[in-house]
Motif scaffolding. Structure first.
Motif, PDB file in Angstrom:
ATOM      1  N   ARG A 102      36.881 -38.831 -10.449  1.00 46.61           N
ATOM      2  CA  ARG A 102      36.768 -37.880  -9.335  1.00 46.61           C
ATOM      3  C   ARG A 102      37.018 -38.557  -7.993  1.00 46.61           C
ATOM      4  NH1 ARG A 102      31.935 -33.544 -10.691  1.00 46.61           N
ATOM      5  NH2 ARG A 102      32.886 -32.712 -12.596  1.00 46.61           N
ATOM      6  N   GLU A 103      36.451 -39.739  -7.818  1.00 44.66           N
ATOM      7  CA  GLU A 103      36.619 -40.443  -6.545  1.00 44.66           C
ATOM      8  C   GLU A 103      38.085 -40.782  -6.279  1.00 44.66           C
ATOM      9  OE1 GLU A 103      34.098 -43.785  -7.101  1.00 44.66           O
ATOM     10  OE2 GLU A 103      32.227 -42.613  -6.948  1.00 44.66           O
ATOM     11  N   GLY A 104      38.810 -41.084  -7.339  1.00 43.33           N
ATOM     12  CA  GLY A 104      40.215 -41.453  -7.196  1.00 43.33           C
ATOM     13  C   GLY A 104      41.170 -40.282  -7.229  1.00 43.33           C
ATOM     14  N   HIS A 105      40.642 -39.047  -7.363  1.00 43.21           N
ATOM     15  CA  HIS A 105      41.471 -37.832  -7.418  1.00 43.21           C
ATOM     16  C   HIS A 105      42.547 -37.949  -8.507  1.00 43.21           C
ATOM     17  CE1 HIS A 105      39.510 -36.461  -3.737  1.00 43.21           C
ATOM     18  NE2 HIS A 105      39.776 -37.640  -3.200  1.00 43.21           N
ATOM     19  N   HIS A 106      42.117 -38.399  -9.656  1.00 46.01           N
ATOM     20  CA  HIS A 106      43.043 -38.546 -10.773  1.00 46.01           C
ATOM     21  C   HIS A 106      43.311 -37.195 -11.433  1.00 46.01           C
ATOM     22  CE1 HIS A 106      43.018 -42.922 -10.575  1.00 46.01           C
ATOM     23  NE2 HIS A 106      41.708 -42.856 -10.373  1.00 46.01           N
ATOM     24  N   ASP A 107      44.450 -37.102 -12.108  1.00 46.69           N
ATOM     25  CA  ASP A 107      44.832 -35.819 -12.720  1.00 46.69           C
ATOM     26  C   ASP A 107      45.240 -35.968 -14.180  1.00 46.69           C
ATOM     27  OD1 ASP A 107      47.225 -37.151 -12.351  1.00 46.69           O
ATOM     28  OD2 ASP A 107      48.100 -35.669 -10.997  1.00 46.69           O
ATOM     29  N   THR A 156      34.479 -34.764 -19.756  1.00 48.26           N
ATOM     30  CA  THR A 156      33.525 -34.506 -18.675  1.00 48.26           C
ATOM     31  C   THR A 156      34.134 -34.529 -17.282  1.00 48.26           C
ATOM     32  OG1 THR A 156      32.955 -36.871 -18.612  1.00 48.26           O
ATOM     33  CG2 THR A 156      31.620 -35.455 -20.034  1.00 48.26           C
ATOM     34  N   ALA A 157      35.392 -34.961 -17.152  1.00 43.79           N
ATOM     35  CA  ALA A 157      35.974 -35.235 -15.838  1.00 43.79           C
ATOM     36  C   ALA A 157      35.995 -34.032 -14.904  1.00 43.79           C
ATOM     37  CB  ALA A 157      37.388 -35.791 -16.006  1.00 43.79           C
ATOM     38  N   ASN A 158      36.319 -32.858 -15.430  1.00 40.48           N
ATOM     39  CA  ASN A 158      36.519 -31.677 -14.569  1.00 40.48           C
ATOM     40  C   ASN A 158      35.380 -30.675 -14.625  1.00 40.48           C
ATOM     41  OD1 ASN A 158      38.949 -32.597 -13.599  1.00 40.48           O
ATOM     42  ND2 ASN A 158      40.217 -31.390 -14.985  1.00 40.48           N
ATOM     43  N   ASN A 159      34.212 -31.089 -15.111  1.00 38.51           N
ATOM     44  CA  ASN A 159      33.081 -30.169 -15.193  1.00 38.51           C
ATOM     45  C   ASN A 159      31.785 -30.941 -14.962  1.00 38.51           C
ATOM     46  OD1 ASN A 159      31.937 -31.084 -17.901  1.00 38.51           O
ATOM     47  ND2 ASN A 159      34.036 -30.538 -18.500  1.00 38.51           N
ATOM     48  N   ASP A 160      30.709 -30.198 -14.814  1.00 41.70           N
ATOM     49  CA  ASP A 160      29.390 -30.818 -14.613  1.00 41.70           C
ATOM     50  C   ASP A 160      28.501 -30.608 -15.838  1.00 41.70           C
ATOM     51  OD1 ASP A 160      29.840 -31.802 -11.970  1.00 41.70           O
ATOM     52  OD2 ASP A 160      29.694 -29.743 -11.235  1.00 41.70           O
ATOM     53  N   ILE A 161      29.119 -30.469 -16.987  1.00 36.92           N
ATOM     54  CA  ILE A 161      28.392 -30.257 -18.234  1.00 36.92           C
ATOM     55  C   ILE A 161      27.890 -31.604 -18.758  1.00 36.92           C
ATOM     56  CG2 ILE A 161      28.583 -29.416 -20.608  1.00 36.92           C
ATOM     57  CD1 ILE A 161      30.880 -27.585 -19.564  1.00 36.92           C
ATOM     58  N   ASP A 162      26.647 -31.643 -19.193  1.00 36.30           N
ATOM     59  CA  ASP A 162      26.081 -32.874 -19.731  1.00 36.30           C
ATOM     60  C   ASP A 162      26.881 -33.328 -20.954  1.00 36.30           C
ATOM     61  OD1 ASP A 162      23.918 -34.081 -21.887  1.00 36.30           O
ATOM     62  OD2 ASP A 162      23.507 -34.724 -19.831  1.00 36.30           O
ATOM     63  N   LEU A 163      27.125 -34.633 -21.037  1.00 39.29           N
ATOM     64  CA  LEU A 163      27.931 -35.190 -22.123  1.00 39.29           C
ATOM     65  C   LEU A 163      27.447 -34.743 -23.493  1.00 39.29           C
ATOM     66  CD1 LEU A 163      30.063 -37.250 -23.212  1.00 39.29           C
ATOM     67  CD2 LEU A 163      28.274 -38.991 -23.073  1.00 39.29           C
ATOM     68  N   TRP A 164      26.123 -34.694 -23.682  1.00 39.67           N
ATOM     69  CA  TRP A 164      25.592 -34.427 -25.023  1.00 39.67           C
ATOM     70  C   TRP A 164      25.683 -32.966 -25.425  1.00 39.67           C
ATOM     71  CZ3 TRP A 164      26.353 -38.589 -27.076  1.00 39.67           C
ATOM     72  CH2 TRP A 164      26.026 -39.803 -26.468  1.00 39.67           C
ATOM     73  N   ARG A 165      26.060 -32.097 -24.494  1.00 37.61           N
ATOM     74  CA  ARG A 165      26.350 -30.710 -24.899  1.00 37.61           C
ATOM     75  C   ARG A 165      27.675 -30.628 -25.670  1.00 37.61           C
ATOM     76  NH1 ARG A 165      25.989 -26.301 -20.526  1.00 37.61           N
ATOM     77  NH2 ARG A 165      26.293 -25.038 -22.414  1.00 37.61           N
ATOM     78  N   PHE A 166      28.463 -31.706 -25.605  1.00 38.48           N
ATOM     79  CA  PHE A 166      29.700 -31.771 -26.381  1.00 38.48           C
ATOM     80  C   PHE A 166      29.469 -32.387 -27.761  1.00 38.48           C
ATOM     81  CE2 PHE A 166      31.304 -31.728 -21.976  1.00 38.48           C
ATOM     82  CZ  PHE A 166      32.234 -30.695 -22.062  1.00 38.48           C
ATOM     83  N   ASN A 167      28.199 -32.583 -28.136  1.00 37.13           N
ATOM     84  CA  ASN A 167      27.856 -33.117 -29.454  1.00 37.13           C
ATOM     85  C   ASN A 167      28.550 -32.292 -30.541  1.00 37.13           C
ATOM     86  OD1 ASN A 167      26.596 -33.954 -31.853  1.00 37.13           O
ATOM     87  ND2 ASN A 167      24.618 -34.258 -30.855  1.00 37.13           N
TER      88      ASN A 167
END
Length: 389
Positions: A89-94, A114-125
């Motif tokens: 996010r800081e580097g504005h990567h795409d 996780t890069a483009n959302n604020d969802i907790d990593l473990w919700r992707f379990n």
């Protein structure tokens, strides 16, 4: 024509570019994917290896900016993924280029989740309900480039990450995240030392064996697994003995990729044990798999009768008896100088009960060839620690 030394493009199950020297094309591929500033995610051990500089040079040649995030451990941890997300996010990567062995690619794939959302990593379990991803938070494009021939992780979004609070390795993924490209360049693997070639190669073989033994009907994965076994058992000893043999390196890259595709069907207790041993003792994943394999195969033997004819044929054996299959596997482990027991990796017998409880919760345990209770896994662990093979 030597197919392993020439370029090929495949579309199944994702776009795959195979061939010696094709890393030089990465810039063109990223332009085609509309990246302007990809983040290269790799592991600590790979940061200063030539293929990272080659990747950045190809990107720069196409007018693309890039940055490298390499704070990924051999068994990637959740806080490392959080740091990679912040860097993205800081580097504005795409886009993300996930590069390395299993750890580098797992780190990159988890970053992409996780890069483009604020969802907790473990919700992707993998075992949790699938998370809804809105159009505005779509995953960035993902390119996977394996630098070893073992993980086979380049065609899916699945990533094994250590939950540092629970002390467990968990699988994260999302069905909407697929690699936009897997790039297989066997030249990248020429510098891999013999012991790492062996450890990663055995990992690939075990992917194929465990996937084929999953008690489910999946002819696509079964056929892919058997072809992977043929390729790996043919080329792995050559790649270890003759590290500069490009044809052997190519055979291993293809075999590893096929093994990774095959285990979409599932894995087994070898991986369930290895995940938890790796989380607690930071052991190399492929090596841990190799050491655990004989004890699990002995446990699974009663359920392998129908599988053995195809397995032994893939290994080039004259008969289809379990003993022949088992002895062939142990002979290969001996040839590759694999340690004989988990005790040799620093795992004490006292750890078996706790490791068994955690391994039983691993998704791989649920698809083992033979149903395994916590007690069964504890006994397998005790054998793997004290006896091995």
């Amino acid at each position: 024509m030597n197919h392993l030394l020439s370029p090929h493009d495949w579309s199944y199950p994702v776009p795959i570019a195979y061939g010696p020297g094709r890393l030089s094309e990465i810039g063109k591929h990223c332009v085609a994917l509309r990246m302007t500033n990809p983040l290269i995610v790799t592991d600590k051990g790979s940061r200063d290896l030539p293929f990272i500089a080659q990747t950045q040079s190809s990107l720069e040649h196409q007018g693309l900016r890039s940055r490298v995030f390499s704070n990924i451990s051999p068994n990637p941890r959740d806080h490392e993924i959080a740091s990679a997300k912040a860097t993205f996010r800081e580097g504005h990567h795409d886009g993300v280029i996930a590069m390395g062995g299993g750890s580098g690619m797992d780190g990159g794939k988890a970053t992409c989740l996780t890069a483009n959302n604020d969802i907790d990593l473990w919700r992707f379990n993998y075992d949790a309900p699938v998370v809804d991803i809105s159009t505005g938070n779509a995953f960035p494009p993902l390119v996977c480039i394996p630098t070893t021939s073992g993980t086979g992780a380049e065609t899916e979004s699945t990533a094994m990450i250590t939950d540092t609070q629970r002390g467990m390795k968990l699988c994260v993924w999302h069905p909407a995240l697929k690699p936009s490209l897997a790039l297989l360049d066997p030249k990248i693997t020429l510098g891999l030392p013999p012991h790492l070639t062996a450890w990663t190669g055995i990992d690939a073989l075990i992917h194929a064996i465990e996937a084929y033994c999953v008690p489910d009907f999946h002819p696509q994965c079964d056929g892919t697994a058997l072809e992977a076994i043929k390729l790996i058992t043919r080329w792995l000893p050559i790649a270890v003995a003759d590290p500069d043999n490009l044809e052997a390196r190519g055979g291993m890259q293809v075999g590893s990729c096929l093994g990774g595709i095959a285990f979409l069907k599932g894995l087994g207790v070898v991986h369930a044990i290895s995940h938890m041993v790796g989380a607690d003792y930071d052991t190399h994943h492929g090596l841990t798999n190799a050491v655990a394999l004989p004890a699990v195969m002995r446990f699974n033997a009663p359920m392998l009768t129908e599988k053995l004819p195809a397995l032994t044929a893939a290994l080039g054996l004259a008969d289809s008896e379990f003993d022949s299959f088992y002895q062939a596997l142990c002979a290969l482990l001996d040839e590759l100088d694999i340690p004989r027991s988990l005790a040799d990796l620093g795992v004490p017998l006292s750890a078996a009960p706790a490791l068994a409880k955690k391994a039983h919760l691993d998704a791989a345990a649920a698809t083992n060839a033979r149903p395994a209770s916590v007690g069964d896994i504890e006994r397998i662990l005790e054998e793997a620690i004290t006896y091995g093979r």
